[in-house]
Design a protein around this motif. Structure first.
Motif, PDB file in Angstrom:
ATOM      1  N   GLY A  35       3.342   6.153  19.398  1.00 27.82           N
ATOM      2  CA  GLY A  35       3.076   6.947  18.214  1.00 27.82           C
ATOM      3  C   GLY A  35       3.277   6.143  16.946  1.00 27.82           C
ATOM      4  N   ARG A  36       2.982   4.833  17.013  1.00 27.51           N
ATOM      5  CA  ARG A  36       3.177   4.000  15.838  1.00 27.51           C
ATOM      6  C   ARG A  36       2.007   4.147  14.887  1.00 27.51           C
ATOM      7  N   ASP A  37       0.926   4.692  15.402  1.00 27.82           N
ATOM      8  CA  ASP A  37      -0.270   4.875  14.609  1.00 27.82           C
ATOM      9  C   ASP A  37      -0.232   6.265  13.982  1.00 27.82           C
TER      10      ASP A  37
ATOM     11  N   GLY B 137      10.986   0.417   8.438  1.00 33.22           N
ATOM     12  CA  GLY B 137      10.542  -0.503   7.390  1.00 33.22           C
ATOM     13  C   GLY B 137      11.543  -1.580   7.029  1.00 33.22           C
ATOM     14  N   LYS B 138      12.119  -2.202   8.058  1.00 36.95           N
ATOM     15  CA  LYS B 138      13.061  -3.291   7.814  1.00 36.95           C
ATOM     16  C   LYS B 138      12.330  -4.578   7.443  1.00 36.95           C
ATOM     17  N   THR B 139      11.161  -4.755   8.072  1.00 38.30           N
ATOM     18  CA  THR B 139      10.465  -6.024   7.896  1.00 38.30           C
ATOM     19  C   THR B 139      10.044  -6.258   6.437  1.00 38.30           C
ATOM     20  N   VAL B 140       9.625  -5.205   5.775  1.00 41.19           N
ATOM     21  CA  VAL B 140       9.236  -5.356   4.367  1.00 41.19           C
ATOM     22  C   VAL B 140      10.414  -5.887   3.562  1.00 41.19           C
ATOM     23  N   ILE B 141      11.556  -5.317   3.825  1.00 37.17           N
ATOM     24  CA  ILE B 141      12.751  -5.702   3.087  1.00 37.17           C
ATOM     25  C   ILE B 141      13.083  -7.172   3.364  1.00 37.17           C
TER      26      ILE B 141
ATOM     27  N   PRO C  81       0.815  -1.215   0.000  1.00 31.51           N
ATOM     28  CA  PRO C  81       0.000   0.000   0.000  1.00 31.51           C
ATOM     29  C   PRO C  81       0.851   1.268   0.000  1.00 31.51           C
ATOM     30  N   PHE C  82       2.137   1.135  -0.134  1.00 26.72           N
ATOM     31  CA  PHE C  82       3.011   2.318  -0.118  1.00 26.72           C
ATOM     32  C   PHE C  82       4.190   2.074  -1.042  1.00 26.72           C
ATOM     33  N   ALA C  83       4.923   3.141  -1.360  1.00 26.30           N
ATOM     34  CA  ALA C  83       6.147   2.987  -2.141  1.00 26.30           C
ATOM     35  C   ALA C  83       7.325   2.931  -1.180  1.00 26.30           C
ATOM     36  N   LEU C  84       8.354   2.188  -1.528  1.00 23.74           N
ATOM     37  CA  LEU C  84       9.536   2.138  -0.656  1.00 23.74           C
ATOM     38  C   LEU C  84      10.188   3.512  -0.586  1.00 23.74           C
ATOM     39  N   THR C  85      10.770   3.808   0.558  1.00 30.22           N
ATOM     40  CA  THR C  85      11.550   5.041   0.654  1.00 30.22           C
ATOM     41  C   THR C  85      12.836   4.840  -0.128  1.00 30.22           C
ATOM     42  N   GLN C  86      13.527   5.947  -0.385  1.00 27.50           N
ATOM     43  CA  GLN C  86      14.790   5.819  -1.122  1.00 27.50           C
ATOM     44  C   GLN C  86      15.779   4.946  -0.374  1.00 27.50           C
TER      45      GLN C  86
HETATM   46  P1  ADP Z   1      10.830  -1.863  11.468  1.00 26.70           P
HETATM   47  O1  ADP Z   1      10.858  -3.360  11.397  1.00 26.70           O
HETATM   48  O2  ADP Z   1      12.013  -1.243  10.830  1.00 26.70           O
HETATM   49  O3  ADP Z   1      10.582  -1.360  12.829  1.00 26.70           O
HETATM   50  P2  ADP Z   1       8.465  -2.160   9.943  1.00 26.70           P
HETATM   51  O4  ADP Z   1       8.971  -2.885   8.766  1.00 26.70           O
HETATM   52  O5  ADP Z   1       7.748  -2.928  10.991  1.00 26.70           O
HETATM   53  O6  ADP Z   1       9.620  -1.332  10.606  1.00 26.70           O
HETATM   54  O7  ADP Z   1       7.573  -0.964   9.414  1.00 26.70           O
HETATM   55  C1  ADP Z   1       6.836  -0.150  10.294  1.00 26.70           C
HETATM   56  C2  ADP Z   1       5.511   0.230   9.636  1.00 26.70           C
HETATM   57  O8  ADP Z   1       5.751   1.089   8.531  1.00 26.70           O
HETATM   58  C3  ADP Z   1       4.775  -0.947   9.106  1.00 26.70           C
HETATM   59  O9  ADP Z   1       3.415  -0.757   9.383  1.00 26.70           O
HETATM   60  C4  ADP Z   1       5.037  -0.902   7.614  1.00 26.70           C
HETATM   61  O10 ADP Z   1       3.980  -1.456   6.864  1.00 26.70           O
HETATM   62  C5  ADP Z   1       5.178   0.567   7.354  1.00 26.70           C
HETATM   63  N1  ADP Z   1       6.064   0.900   6.236  1.00 26.70           N
HETATM   64  C6  ADP Z   1       7.202   0.271   5.904  1.00 26.70           C
HETATM   65  N2  ADP Z   1       7.785   0.878   4.849  1.00 26.70           N
HETATM   66  C7  ADP Z   1       6.986   1.928   4.516  1.00 26.70           C
HETATM   67  C8  ADP Z   1       7.035   2.941   3.493  1.00 26.70           C
HETATM   68  N3  ADP Z   1       8.028   2.997   2.619  1.00 26.70           N
HETATM   69  N4  ADP Z   1       6.046   3.847   3.460  1.00 26.70           N
HETATM   70  C9  ADP Z   1       5.040   3.797   4.355  1.00 26.70           C
HETATM   71  N5  ADP Z   1       4.924   2.879   5.309  1.00 26.70           N
HETATM   72  C10 ADP Z   1       5.883   1.936   5.406  1.00 26.70           C
END
Ligand code: ADP
Ligand code: MG
Length: 814
Positions: free
Chosen positions: A704-706, A404-408, A369-374
């Motif tokens: 403040g995660r929300d 956003g480590k988990t996505v990676i 639902p989002f684009a990766l940051t640079q």
């Molecule tokens: P970390 O493991 O580094 O603490 P997460 O991967 O859990 O971070 O990401 C924290 C939240 O941010 C999650 O809800 C994730 O879906 C969201 N998120 C990750 N990357 C992005 C992004 N590029 N843009 C917006 N939201 C993101």
């Protein structure tokens, strides 16, 4: 030139030539056999003559000796020469020794033949009960004692004539005792003496030490070091260090005097006597393991000299140089170790080169639902590049909480699965593992079609060419469930397994583990890291941490890992508003918490860190929890979390807090680990000044995660100006790396990051903040590593042995 002089010259030359028997044409033995008689004739002191005959130079066998034997022999002969020359100089009638206290360290006296690893009881005066006390300081052998470094020095090197003594300064006098007697000082017995030199007399008193009076004979020469005070208009030394001036090196006075860490029942004077004996008798036996070209290039002292000077330095400069050499050793060995470890992983066995299916990558990213940051993009490329290599990835992924480590990691795990390999993700707690499982399933359900499997297994179809299975393996599953998962893991039926330590138990066998991801690195030691690594055939390893580690430190502690950093948060993320309050503002903070809770939010209250003992800390937290439940928030639901709770209870509390059943979680610092509680908006930290900035930053990362604003309230117990300044940084700085650097600067590495638990050799002297030495050591280690990676060359043998010793206490590394 006399026979003695040329003998010394030749021996010194031979020593410089690394004992290769090249100092004289025809060999040293031939020279000695010829010259011994003539040398003997020039000695007239019978005592020294005896010593000379013992050396038996006329029938020396130097050429047949091993290197170590040559060294020992050389030391013995040179020592005898020292004595001989000392005597001759005195006979010629130089100034009496009395006026020139000798620099203690430079001239070894009675050399000893016992081994360095003999118990310290070989030192005169160290009885078994003393040895037991030393054991508490981890000093057991003579070598340990040589490496028992002073914490600092007291500078008693400023010698003054009595008439020039200045009130309030640390100074040293050398004088004669005119009178010493037991005296009543205040209400107790002590010793009073009058000490004088050519320029005048001064009164010296020692409180509570009447027995000293007997030791000070009238007319004895004495050295007094201490601060000069004034009593009834007259200058006086009060309980100064003292030392009778005999024909011995000064160790308590008149120099830079070492201050050692002590334990109950060990006294400074004794410890100095013993370290001095160790230095004199044994330092010369130390095998200098550093290759001489490195020593020359880096201008480092020889090891025996460095050890002697760290204990009894000639002056400040020498103390610094000694520290320089010894801390270089620590950093150098550390670097060599991590380089070797990395090579073993990467080159010892081939890794698996994955094929990167761009289709899979873009499909996954397209469904987010989002684009990766640079920063995420960059890090992803670094990881994908690694995965394509036939050597195993060894990468540390750093990024703040929520970066956003988990996505990676999910994408990397997918790539492994697409290549027909299994992937594992290990988290430090069940709640975290569950959280990862939920998040990863969340991502995958957008990409494929979700079919619930049995128990904690999910299956996704319509994405890879076969169904993709993801499972959660944690300790609290029933043993039947665990067994079933173990079987499926072994059969290769599960693609991605997420879990806790349960993943590295003996009975877990993977069929084809290709990628291991480890979250929150610093919770796991090197041991667990390599345990997971060993579950596969040299799998790729990705370690993730939310603790920002400054670069210098990362290079040292994780020199075995390549480093990627996500240094950017997703857009729209708010910073947690942080306020440092005064202790008396606590009521206001409670009111604020109340209001947030009534708006449907949750709060953390962190109790002060009690460094002395975890038990005390738990007690304090429990009391605080009771007080808050009873007196402050009787209408709210509070939970308590601390480190001494059984794992299950901890998990239960975390779970009910996350589930919204609790309003406020009162906790010790154990809460730090990356738990995600979307509705938590306030982090209140009691005793905030006791925590490091990095840790405070970790705490506030929990709220403040929300979308809603998060708040962090810091309440110090008492606020010194320095503590206030430090805490105010929390209000202004929101970059974890910047705070970590500050922390390191202010508090030092020990506090910042327990090197102990990281499974690396201990650093006693080296400072991880010293960028220059760190880079020097790293550079030299890399150069050496390139020319002789296994340290197989004969000249590197001592270094190899030292390396093994340094790393022997550390974890077994695969
Ligand atoms: P970390 O493991 O580094 O603490 P997460 O991967 O859990 O971070 O990401 C924290 C939240 O941010 C999650 O809800 C994730 O879906 C969201 N998120 C990750 N990357 C992005 C992004 N590029 N843009 C917006 N939201 C993101
Ligand atoms: Mg995380």
């Amino acid at each position: 030139m006399s026979g003695i002089d040329s003998l010394r010259n030749i021996l010194e030359l031979e020593r410089q030539k690394d004992y290769t028997d090249k100092a004289v044409i025809g060999g040293l033995d031939k020279y000695l056999h010829k010259q011994a008689g003539q040398i003997r004739q020039s000695i007239n002191d019978p005592h020294l003559l005896g010593g000379f005959d013992e050396l038996n130079l006329a029938r020396s066998n130097y050429s047949t000796y091993s290197l170590a034997e040559r060294r020992r022999w050389m030391a013995k002969v040179l020592d005898w020469l020292d004595k001989l020359e000392g005597k001759t100089a005195k006979n010629v009638g130089r100034k009496p020794v009395v006026n020139k206290p000798k620099a203690a360290a430079s001239r070894p006296r009675e050399k000893r033949t016992e081994e360095l690893d003999s118990p310290i009881t070989v030192i005169k005066g160290v009885a078994i009960n003393i040895a037991n006390k030393f054991a508490k300081l981890n000093v057991r052998t003579v070598s340990d004692l040589l490496h028992f470094f002073p914490r600092r020095y007291v500078d008693y090197s400023q010698r003054k004539p009595v008439s020039a003594l200045i009130e309030g300064e640390e100074q040293t006098i050398i004088g004669t005792i005119w009178q010493a007697r037991v005296a009543t000082l205040g209400y107790r017995k002590g010793t009073e003496a009058i000490v004088g030199d050519e320029t005048g007399n001064v009164r010296v008193v020692w409180f509570n030490q009447p027995y000293l009076a007997k030791r000070f004979r009238t007319n004895a020469r004495v050295v007094i070091s201490g601060t000069v005070g004034v009593f009834k208009g007259h200058k006086v030394f009060e309980s100064p260090e003292w030392e009778l001036l005999e024909d011995k090196d000064l160790i308590h006075t008149g120099r830079l005097v070492p201050v050692y860490p002590l334990t109950q029942g060990l006294y400074p004077r004794q410890v100095r006597k013993w370290t001095k004996e160790a230095v004199d008798g044994f330092a010369c036996q130390l095998d200098d393991f550093l290759p001489s070209d490195i020593k020359t290039r880096c201008r480092l002292l020889d090891l025996p000299a460095a050890i002697a000077q760290i204990h009894y330095p000639d002056d400040r400069t020498m103390a610094e140089r000694a520290r320089g050499r010894l801390s270089f050793d620590e950093l150098f060995l550390l670097q060599l170790g991590v380089l070797a470890r990395k090579r073993d992983w990467q080159e010892g066995q081939p890794g698996t080169a994955f094929n990167i299916d761009q289709e899979v990558v873009s499909r996954f990213l397209g469904c987010l639902p989002f684009a990766l940051t640079q920063a995420q993009e960059r890090v992803l490329q670094e990881i994908l590049t690694d995965l394509q290599q036939a050597k195993a990835m060894s990468r540390l992924l750093q990024g703040e909480v929520g970066s956003g480590k988990t996505v990676i990691a999910t994408l990397a795990l997918l790539i492994a699965a697409a290549n027909g390999y299994q992937g594992a993700l290990m988290a430090p707690t069940e709640v975290l593992a569950e959280q990862h499982y939920a998040n990863i399933c969340g991502y995958l359900s957008k990409v494929g079609t979700e079919e619930a499997g049995e128990g904690t297994v999910m299956r996704y179809t319509g994405f890879l060419s076969r169904p993709l299975t993801v499972a959660l393996l944690v300790g609290s599953l029933s043993s039947a469930e665990k067994q079933s998962l173990h079987d499926q893991i072994k059969q290769g039926e599960l693609d991605i397994v997420i879990g806790t330590h349960a993943l590295i138990q003996k009975d877990v066998e993977f069929s084809t583990l290709g990628l291991a991801v480890i979250d929150e690195q610093h919770r796991f030691g090197v041991l667990q890291r390599s345990a997971l690594r060993q579950k596969g055939f040299n799998p790729h390893v990705l370690v993730m941490t939310a603790t920002p580690i400054p670069r210098t430190m990362a290079l040292t502690l994780y020199g075995d890992l390549d480093i990627s950093v996500i240094d950017e948060l997703p857009p729209g993320r708010q910073v947690v508003k942080t306020k440092c309050l005064e202790p008396q503002d606590r009521e206001k903070a409670y009111t604020f918490l109340h209001r947030e809770v009534s708006n449907g939010r949750q709060a953390f209250i962190i109790c002060p860190l009690v460094e002395e003992s975890e038990v005390l800390e738990v007690k304090a937290a429990t009391t605080e929890y009771e007080r808050l439940s009873r007196d402050v928030f009787p209408d709210l639901k509070l939970g308590l979390l601390h480190g001494q709770m059984p794992g299950n209870d901890k998990e239960k509390v975390m779970r009910s807090f996350r589930g919204g059943e609790l309003d406020i979680l009162v906790s010790t610092s154990v809460v730090e680990v990356g738990i995600d509680v979307p509705k938590a908006s306030v982090m209140m930290v009691e005793g905030a000044e006791r925590f490091g900035l990095s840790q405070l930053h970790q705490f506030r990362g929990r709220v403040g995660r929300d979308k809603e604003q998060g708040y962090c309230l810091l309440i110090p117990e008492k606020l010194s100006p320095e503590a206030r300044e430090r805490l105010l940084l929390m209000e202004k700085v929101h970059d974890g790396f910047a705070l970590a650097e500050k922390d390191l600067e202010i508090r030092g590495p020990g506090e910042f990051f327990g090197a102990r638990q990281s499974g690396l050799p201990d650093l006693k002297l080296a400072k991880l903040t010293d960028l220059h030495s760190l880079e020097l050591a790293r550079q030299e280690a890399m150069t050496l590593f390139q020319s002789d990676p296994d340290l197989k060359k004969a000249k590197h043998k001592p270094l190899r042995q030292q390396l093994n010793r340094a790393w022997s206490g550390a974890a077994e590394w695969s």
